[in-house]
Enzyme design. Structure first.
Site, PDB file in Angstrom:
ATOM      1  N   PRO A   2       0.833  -1.206   0.000  1.00 17.00           N
ATOM      2  CA  PRO A   2       0.000   0.000   0.000  1.00 17.00           C
ATOM      3  C   PRO A   2       0.869   1.258   0.000  1.00 17.00           C
ATOM      4  CG  PRO A   2      -0.665  -1.509   1.750  1.00 17.00           C
ATOM      5  CD  PRO A   2       0.617  -2.030   1.180  1.00 17.00           C
ATOM      6  N   GLU A   3       0.416   2.258  -0.728  1.00 16.47           N
ATOM      7  CA  GLU A   3       1.169   3.508  -0.787  1.00 16.47           C
ATOM      8  C   GLU A   3       0.492   4.561   0.075  1.00 16.47           C
ATOM      9  OE1 GLU A   3       2.552   4.566  -4.668  1.00 16.47           O
ATOM     10  OE2 GLU A   3       2.428   2.499  -5.366  1.00 16.47           O
ATOM     11  N   LYS A  55       3.832   6.198   4.919  1.00 11.86           N
ATOM     12  CA  LYS A  55       3.116   4.919   4.890  1.00 11.86           C
ATOM     13  C   LYS A  55       2.824   4.403   6.291  1.00 11.86           C
ATOM     14  CE  LYS A  55       5.545   3.649   0.665  1.00 11.86           C
ATOM     15  NZ  LYS A  55       6.348   2.580   0.055  1.00 11.86           N
ATOM     16  N   ARG A 245      12.481  -3.506  -7.538  1.00 14.15           N
ATOM     17  CA  ARG A 245      11.094  -3.053  -7.634  1.00 14.15           C
ATOM     18  C   ARG A 245      10.752  -2.830  -9.100  1.00 14.15           C
ATOM     19  NH1 ARG A 245       9.297  -0.844  -2.998  1.00 14.15           N
ATOM     20  NH2 ARG A 245       7.267  -1.298  -3.909  1.00 14.15           N
TER      21      ARG A 245
END
Ligand SMILES: [Zn+2]
Length: 271
Positions: A2-3, A55, A245
């Site tokens: 989640p960002e 976050k 990533r």
């Protein structure tokens, strides 16, 4: 993972359900949250507010107590009415905060810590966070300064460094760079200040929109092999950085060495 926009929406939902209410039950599988004999009992405290920092999701209790959680890859907070069936297995339960009206349940959350407001600000990781991309008061010039301080880094990696800018994850890394027409693998030292400013502005604009509304459809993220919505070229995908990533980009819209679009921009590179 989640960002910042997802955490922001989760915090807002929790805040609406919990703020001003008294905790009638607190359970956790984390012993550091439930130690017997400490003065940190949560039952009976009032939930003052829930908010987000980058976050990190912060639940503020009366008596100067803050519960910091981080979702990492699979964590999430849910809100239920008392007795309502949970949508995830009980085995995934990590924390339950119950009031008379709602139960907030953290599932598969790997990071949880109780602290005070002062210690939160003074200790890693919150102390080390860069400016929050979603904060009302956002210092874009400071973010540009932090990015330009790492000229050998690739811009795509720098955007994920929470000490540079807090809240951006993999989706908005790719989306922001596409919106700004900057190549994700460009070294920061090769970019003009205008390039960096465009990326930061795009990240803030896209993430604020997503935090307030529902997420928009992606332009490049998750679209490898499909046509660019802007130019029709095929979207590329490649692992980037030491954590591999995945980055998505359009090689035509985001060339490695973008041509200056005006004399002003060309001049700004030589400053
Ligand atoms: Zn394109």
């Amino acid at each position: 993972m989640p960002e910042g926009d997802t955490i922001f929406r989760a915090a807002r939902t929790l805040d609406r359900a919990l703020a001003g209410r008294t905790v009638i039950r607190f359970d956790s599988v984390f012993s550091q949250l439930t130690r017997v004999g400490e003065t940190v009992a949560i039952c009976g405290r009032t939930i003052e507010r829930v908010d987000a920092r980058g976050k990190h999701l912060l639940i503020w209790f009366s008596g100067d107590l803050v519960l910091r959680t981080h979702m990492r890859m699979h964590g999430s907070w849910h809100i239920y009415r008392p007795g309502e069936r949970w949508q995830r297995p009980h085995a995934d339960m990590r924390i339950v905060i119950a009031t008379n009206e709602y139960e907030a349940v953290a599932f598969s959350v790997p990071v949880a810590e109780l602290t005070s407001a002062r210690d939160l600000e003074r200790a890693a990781p919150v102390r080390d966070l860069g400016p929050d991309i979603l904060a009302n008061q956002f210092d874009a010039a400071e973010v540009v300064r932090r990015i330009e301080a790492m000229p050998d880094a690739e811009i795509g990696d720098a955007l994920l460094d929470q000490r540079v800018i807090a809240g951006i994850g993999n989706i908005f890394k790719s989306e922001s760079l596409f919106a700004a027409r900057v190549n994700p693998f460009a070294r920061i030292g090769e970019l003009s200040r205008a390039d960096v400013e465009r990326v930061v502005d795009a990240a803030r604009r896209l993430m604020r929109a997503s935090a307030i509304r529902r997420p928009a459809r992606s332009a490049v993220y998750g679209r490898a092999g499909r046509p660019c919505r802007r130019c029709g070229a095929v979207i590329s995908r490649r692992a980037q950085g030491e954590h591999a990533r995945v980055t998505y980009w359009c090689a035509r819209c985001q060339p490695v060495s973008p041509k200056p679009r005006s004399g002003d921009e060309a001049n700004s590179r030589t400053i």
